[in-house]
Write a protein that holds these residues in place. Sequence first.
Motif, mmCIF file in Angstrom:
data_model
loop_
_atom_site.group_PDB
_atom_site.id
_atom_site.type_symbol
_atom_site.label_atom_id
_atom_site.label_comp_id
_atom_site.label_asym_id
_atom_site.label_seq_id
_atom_site.Cartn_x
_atom_site.Cartn_y
_atom_site.Cartn_z
ATOM 1 N N TYR A 236 0.663 -1.195 0.022
ATOM 2 C CA TYR A 236 0.090 0.183 -0.032
ATOM 3 C C TYR A 236 0.874 1.316 -0.046
ATOM 4 C CZ TYR A 236 -2.893 3.598 2.275
ATOM 5 O OH TYR A 236 -3.611 4.966 2.669
ATOM 6 N N LYS A 237 1.730 1.317 0.664
ATOM 7 C CA LYS A 237 2.753 2.600 0.891
ATOM 8 C C LYS A 237 3.594 2.728 -0.259
ATOM 9 C CE LYS A 237 4.196 3.740 4.922
ATOM 10 N NZ LYS A 237 5.058 3.557 6.324
ATOM 11 N N SER A 238 3.939 1.504 -0.936
ATOM 12 C CA SER A 238 4.705 1.557 -2.105
ATOM 13 C C SER A 238 3.909 2.069 -3.405
ATOM 14 C CB SER A 238 5.422 0.575 -2.510
ATOM 15 O OG SER A 238 4.697 -0.494 -2.896
ATOM 16 N N ARG A 239 2.578 1.778 -3.372
ATOM 17 C CA ARG A 239 1.670 2.101 -4.465
ATOM 18 C C ARG A 239 0.883 3.467 -4.542
ATOM 19 N NH1 ARG A 239 0.566 -2.502 -7.557
ATOM 20 N NH2 ARG A 239 2.412 -3.808 -7.647
ATOM 21 N N SER A 240 0.312 3.841 -3.226
ATOM 22 C CA SER A 240 -0.620 4.900 -2.949
ATOM 23 C C SER A 240 0.259 6.315 -2.969
ATOM 24 C CB SER A 240 -1.220 4.441 -1.781
ATOM 25 O OG SER A 240 -2.020 5.721 -1.529
ATOM 26 N N THR A 241 0.301 6.800 -4.119
ATOM 27 C CA THR A 241 0.963 8.179 -4.006
ATOM 28 C C THR A 241 0.176 9.379 -4.090
ATOM 29 O OG1 THR A 241 0.442 8.139 -6.681
ATOM 30 C CG2 THR A 241 2.818 7.032 -5.911
ATOM 31 N N SER A 242 -1.392 9.450 -4.045
ATOM 32 C CA SER A 242 -2.021 10.386 -3.862
ATOM 33 C C SER A 242 -3.362 10.063 -2.985
ATOM 34 C CB SER A 242 -2.302 11.036 -5.183
ATOM 35 O OG SER A 242 -3.012 10.213 -6.098
ATOM 36 N N GLY A 243 -3.091 9.112 -2.079
ATOM 37 C CA GLY A 243 -4.251 9.050 -1.224
ATOM 38 C C GLY A 243 -4.959 7.694 -1.708
#
Length: 279
Positions: A236-243
């Motif tokens: 999740y933290k590696s893919r979610s770039t804008s919420g």
Amino acid sequence: MKWTQEADKAMKKVPFFVRKRVRSRVEEEAKEAGVSEISLRDVNRTRARFLNKMEEEVVGFQVESCFGDGGCPRKANGSGNLQKRVTELLEAEDIRGFLKKTVKGELKFHHELRVAFADCPNACSQPQIRAMCIIGAVVPEISGAPCSQCGACVSSCAEHAVTLSGEGPAIDFERCLVCGRCVKACETGTLAGIRKGYRVLLGGRLGRHPRLAMELPGIYDEETVYDIVRHCVTFYKSRSTSGQRFSHLFTEKDYHDVAVQFRSRSLINMDGSIKKQAV
């Protein structure tokens, strides 16, 4: 604390995903004010303040559960310790700090990463619509104890997964929800719940485009579930770039990758049969 009928009715109009928080805040503020009975005025005042300062209320994640260790009569496997570990993991990962860096504008409740636990397949906490869903399970196994042919195991199974012959009970794992009801019903111990674990479902959500979470094939012990959650948080933290929400990022390919990575750690084989325990 006592609530008036009007106050309780008003609380039911608060969106379900923040209702618990708002209710707790109402009671907290009422105690501070020395109020013994919560009125509609108390609810409206707290609700307005809560929603006007929404970003301050966003923790970054939610860990939800149903009755669980509090006394669920259907409990297959308790998750209290696992809930604590997952909560500590999400706190250590500073999900709120991560959201503050990646979300443009104010944080909203829908940005939060949601994990839900249920200790039986009834799933009162509605975990199937959360990013990560963990459901308690107990694998029914045939022991060496003689069967009395009472049929209690058959009548206890709502899925019709248990059949009885002269040789004793048999389990159809394609139907079985590993709820353990047949084990509890068996007075002779012919059916035993030796291995307890959890079912894991990933990628559920509500909203404009709802989707039920996808279930990983298998039943997993606490340590494996913790590792799956940790893997998903890293994803999740590696893919979610804008919420973006976990469920919008987690594709069928990602689901397949997780299933393959953790399948050897399941307590049952992929065809539903029971793995032999190491001697």
